[in-house]
Design a protein around this motif. Structure first.
Motif, mmCIF file in Angstrom:
data_model
loop_
_atom_site.group_PDB
_atom_site.id
_atom_site.type_symbol
_atom_site.label_atom_id
_atom_site.label_comp_id
_atom_site.label_asym_id
_atom_site.label_seq_id
_atom_site.Cartn_x
_atom_site.Cartn_y
_atom_site.Cartn_z
ATOM 1 N N LEU A 70 0.852 -1.248 0.236
ATOM 2 C CA LEU A 70 0.330 -0.064 -0.037
ATOM 3 C C LEU A 70 1.289 1.335 0.185
ATOM 4 N N THR A 71 2.022 1.180 0.947
ATOM 5 C CA THR A 71 2.699 2.644 0.655
ATOM 6 C C THR A 71 3.452 2.800 -0.216
ATOM 7 N N GLY A 72 3.938 1.489 -0.665
ATOM 8 C CA GLY A 72 4.376 1.325 -2.134
ATOM 9 C C GLY A 72 3.440 2.005 -3.434
ATOM 10 N N LEU A 73 2.486 1.236 -3.505
ATOM 11 C CA LEU A 73 1.576 2.240 -4.708
ATOM 12 C C LEU A 73 0.979 3.546 -4.269
ATOM 13 N N LEU A 74 1.400 4.153 -2.818
ATOM 14 C CA LEU A 74 0.886 5.516 -3.071
ATOM 15 C C LEU A 74 1.746 6.884 -2.986
ATOM 16 N N PHE A 75 2.961 5.769 -2.239
ATOM 17 C CA PHE A 75 4.424 6.765 -2.335
ATOM 18 C C PHE A 75 5.343 6.124 -3.482
ATOM 19 N N GLY A 76 5.443 5.407 -4.358
ATOM 20 C CA GLY A 76 6.887 4.810 -5.181
ATOM 21 C C GLY A 76 6.964 3.973 -4.258
#
Length: 290
Positions: free
Chosen positions: A217-223
């Motif tokens: 989820l963090t990767g989808l939001l912040f790369g």
């Protein structure tokens, strides 16, 4: 005479009330626009109502429900043969407060002091009464959430397909099963005397899905940068949680009186189980973030 009959028929035709509609309008959006064309979505509503009113479809649905009910009875019967349902219910005895506190403990376990599992008359308290007790509710729901999140990530990247999503879910499940089998073998070889069961190991192994969800989820939001930061945080937190839980709650104080070689073997087993968590988390999530 024929003319009078025609006039009488026309009169009767005009006097006859409009026939009732074949289907009730439950869509709320089926209307006729000027020019005699149905409003957008009318065909969909008509098809749904037609399907629900089709006797063949109703028979098929009833037959499918009977098959599902029969299959459910067979599964329950076989489950009672190989699995103690009472023991399984223990791991799902949770409430909202426990779930919230447990998720917080998995994300930030460093300030938690007492890691011992609480007992009442030599019986461990259920998870809703003991924060340190392992449960299977959070791993189960986290696994389902991970699969849904993986589907969304693949869809965003235009790589979604049922085959790819099925492979992702089956791979995550197989890794947990292999990890549990490896832990069972390690416990047997280390001759650890504890109350560890397959359900306990499955619960501890399944907690990694929480970190996987946060990382993706963090990767989808912040790369990718956000993904690696979240991966490092959740991995370190899970490693700390696994070490403290297995050392205190699972291995227990009985191992303190064991010979020194056995104690070292038990320590290596605990550290190995903890060190393996970041590798699995990365392997199951890195392809979902680009």
């Amino acid at each position: 005479m024929r003319k009078e009959n025609c006039e009488g028929s026309k009169h009767r035709t005009r006097a006859a009330p409009d026939p009732p509609p074949l289907f009730d309008d439950t869509s709320g959006g089926y209307s006729i626009q000027p020019g005699g064309y149905p409003a957008p979505g009318a065909d969909v509503a008509f098809n749904v109502n037609h399907l629900l009113g089709d006797p063949v479809a109703n028979v098929a649905m009833a037959y499918g429900s009977s098959i599902a009910s029969h299959g459910k009875d067979i599964v329950h019967k076989e489950l009672h043969r190989f699995v103690s349902v009472n023991k399984l219910k223990y791991f799902f005895a949770v409430d909202t407060a426990y779930v919230a506190k447990k998720l917080g403990l998995l994300v930030f376990p460093y300030t938690h002091q007492n890691w011992e599992v609480q007992y009442s008359r030599d019986v461990p308290l259920p998870p809703r009464q003991d924060l340190n007790a392992p449960d299977l509710y959070i791993p189960t729901m986290a696994f389902i959430t991970y699969v849904l999140l993986a589907g969304m990530a693949l869809g965003i990247q235009k790589r979604f397909s049922p085959e790819v999503l099925g492979l992702c879910a089956s791979t995550a499940l197989v890794w947990v099963v292999l990890e549990v089998l490896a832990l069972l073998l390690g416990v047997y070889l280390a001759t650890v005397r504890s109350d560890l069961s397959t359900f306990h190991l499955l619960a501890y192994s399944g907690y990694k899905y929480v970190g996987m969800i946060l990382s993706v989820l963090t990767g989808l939001l912040f790369g990718s940068d956000g993904y690696y930061v979240a991966l490092a945080w959740t991995s370190s937190a899970l490693m700390y949680f696994i070490v403290r839980s297995l050392r205190t709650a699972a291995l227990g104080p009985d191992s303190m009186g064991a010979p020194a070689p056995r104690q070292r073997l038990q320590l290596y087993l605990t550290l190995g189980a903890a060190a393996f968590q970041p590798l699995i988390i990365y392997w199951l999530t890195f392809h979902l973030v680009r």
